[in-house]
Scaffold this motif. Sequence first.
Motif, PDB file in Angstrom:
ATOM      1  N   PRO A  10       0.826  -1.217   0.000  1.00  0.00           N
ATOM      2  CA  PRO A  10       0.000   0.000   0.000  1.00  0.00           C
ATOM      3  C   PRO A  10       0.861   1.268   0.000  1.00  0.00           C
ATOM      4  O   PRO A  10       1.162   1.845   1.040  1.00  0.00           O
ATOM      5  CB  PRO A  10      -0.817  -0.126   1.291  1.00  0.00           C
ATOM      6  N   LYS A  11       1.259   1.692  -1.184  1.00  0.00           N
ATOM      7  CA  LYS A  11       2.183   2.831  -1.311  1.00  0.00           C
ATOM      8  C   LYS A  11       1.511   4.078  -1.865  1.00  0.00           C
ATOM      9  O   LYS A  11       2.062   5.167  -1.798  1.00  0.00           O
ATOM     10  CB  LYS A  11       3.375   2.440  -2.188  1.00  0.00           C
ATOM     11  N   PHE A  43       2.540  -7.678   7.279  1.00  0.00           N
ATOM     12  CA  PHE A  43       3.637  -6.872   6.774  1.00  0.00           C
ATOM     13  C   PHE A  43       3.505  -5.442   7.297  1.00  0.00           C
ATOM     14  O   PHE A  43       2.449  -5.036   7.781  1.00  0.00           O
ATOM     15  CB  PHE A  43       3.635  -6.834   5.239  1.00  0.00           C
ATOM     16  N   LYS A  44       4.587  -4.707   7.179  1.00  0.00           N
ATOM     17  CA  LYS A  44       4.554  -3.276   7.496  1.00  0.00           C
ATOM     18  C   LYS A  44       5.352  -2.546   6.427  1.00  0.00           C
ATOM     19  O   LYS A  44       6.423  -2.995   6.017  1.00  0.00           O
ATOM     20  CB  LYS A  44       5.154  -2.998   8.878  1.00  0.00           C
ATOM     21  N   VAL A  45       4.808  -1.428   5.965  1.00  0.00           N
ATOM     22  CA  VAL A  45       5.516  -0.604   5.003  1.00  0.00           C
ATOM     23  C   VAL A  45       5.756   0.767   5.627  1.00  0.00           C
ATOM     24  O   VAL A  45       4.864   1.327   6.273  1.00  0.00           O
ATOM     25  CB  VAL A  45       4.736  -0.473   3.678  1.00  0.00           C
ATOM     26  N   SER A  46       6.978   1.265   5.490  1.00  0.00           N
ATOM     27  CA  SER A  46       7.310   2.612   5.944  1.00  0.00           C
ATOM     28  C   SER A  46       7.736   3.430   4.733  1.00  0.00           C
ATOM     29  O   SER A  46       8.580   2.976   3.945  1.00  0.00           O
ATOM     30  CB  SER A  46       8.439   2.580   6.978  1.00  0.00           C
ATOM     31  N   VAL A 234     -10.197  -3.979   4.201  1.00  0.00           N
ATOM     32  CA  VAL A 234      -9.687  -3.000   5.165  1.00  0.00           C
ATOM     33  C   VAL A 234      -8.224  -3.292   5.496  1.00  0.00           C
ATOM     34  O   VAL A 234      -7.371  -2.399   5.498  1.00  0.00           O
ATOM     35  CB  VAL A 234     -10.537  -3.009   6.456  1.00  0.00           C
ATOM     36  N   GLN A 235      -7.924  -4.547   5.761  1.00  0.00           N
ATOM     37  CA  GLN A 235      -6.579  -4.940   6.199  1.00  0.00           C
ATOM     38  C   GLN A 235      -5.550  -4.897   5.078  1.00  0.00           C
ATOM     39  O   GLN A 235      -4.372  -4.610   5.311  1.00  0.00           O
ATOM     40  CB  GLN A 235      -6.620  -6.357   6.789  1.00  0.00           C
ATOM     41  N   GLU A 236      -5.971  -5.161   3.853  1.00  0.00           N
ATOM     42  CA  GLU A 236      -5.016  -5.309   2.765  1.00  0.00           C
ATOM     43  C   GLU A 236      -4.842  -4.062   1.906  1.00  0.00           C
ATOM     44  O   GLU A 236      -3.749  -3.791   1.412  1.00  0.00           O
ATOM     45  CB  GLU A 236      -5.439  -6.486   1.863  1.00  0.00           C
ATOM     46  N   SER A 237      -5.902  -3.290   1.719  1.00  0.00           N
ATOM     47  CA  SER A 237      -5.827  -2.190   0.751  1.00  0.00           C
ATOM     48  C   SER A 237      -5.298  -0.888   1.340  1.00  0.00           C
ATOM     49  O   SER A 237      -4.666  -0.094   0.638  1.00  0.00           O
ATOM     50  CB  SER A 237      -7.212  -1.929   0.147  1.00  0.00           C
TER      51      SER A 237
END
Length: 264
Positions: A10-11, A43-46, A234-237
């Motif tokens: 999700p970027k 996962f986590k994206v920063s 909700v969790q993925e997008s």
Amino acid sequence: DTAELWESIPKYIFTAKQVEKLRTKDGLAQEFSWTYFYNNEEFKVSIQPALIKLNEDDEKSVACFPGVTEELVEEALKKIFTYNKLGSHDPDKHESLVKFSLYMISKELKNRGRTRSLDQIKQALQVMNKCAITLYKKDLNKKKFSTIWQGHILETLFIQNREDYTEDSSSLHCAKLSTFITHSINTLDYRQFNYDRLMECDEQLSRWLYKKLIHRYKHAAINNDYHFTFSSVVQESALLQQTSDRHNRQKLHEALEELIKKKV
């Protein structure tokens, strides 16, 4: 073509209002982190924002996060990548390069009803190249996140001539696409889809759902269906950030209605 793991990150979740809230009075911002799920794993994206001068005469740069315009520019670049002599793929060097001009991107977006100005396209390219993304995966044994990738949406951006870049929209430049895209080409791990139909979708959530269906609904038939839940979207997008579940459900309903209207 679409690469599932890359698309799952999700970027492009930032709206103009959200970016304004993240910026300080000086126009700067801290990196933003978001936790999400992919294939039932956490996962986590920063995302560390790009520092961009919005106008050439500006003395200071401001923090910019990738959003809808960057999403659309990436889709246009991937389309241009398929054109004869504009895309090159080297499996040994593990790189996929696309040659383009600002005019090509502008024309591609305009033809799909997603018109953006040249200044918006230039800024988007800078954001895609300068914002830094770190991807983490949760280790269930250690119960903590471990870094699995660091990089950029456009790994490298080659500007043929700075003056041409700012003044001549027809001069050719070059960008290196994400390593995830290169990997999917090397392993043939990608799915073909109707690009025209994707770009016809007005809602960002509709486009996300469409790509989700492309990867998940592999044996579509009149007697075969595909199920998913509101909570999984909700969790993925990371695109359902309304003030209440009721508003989020309404947004999801509208996105699904659009997919029906577009005959997805």
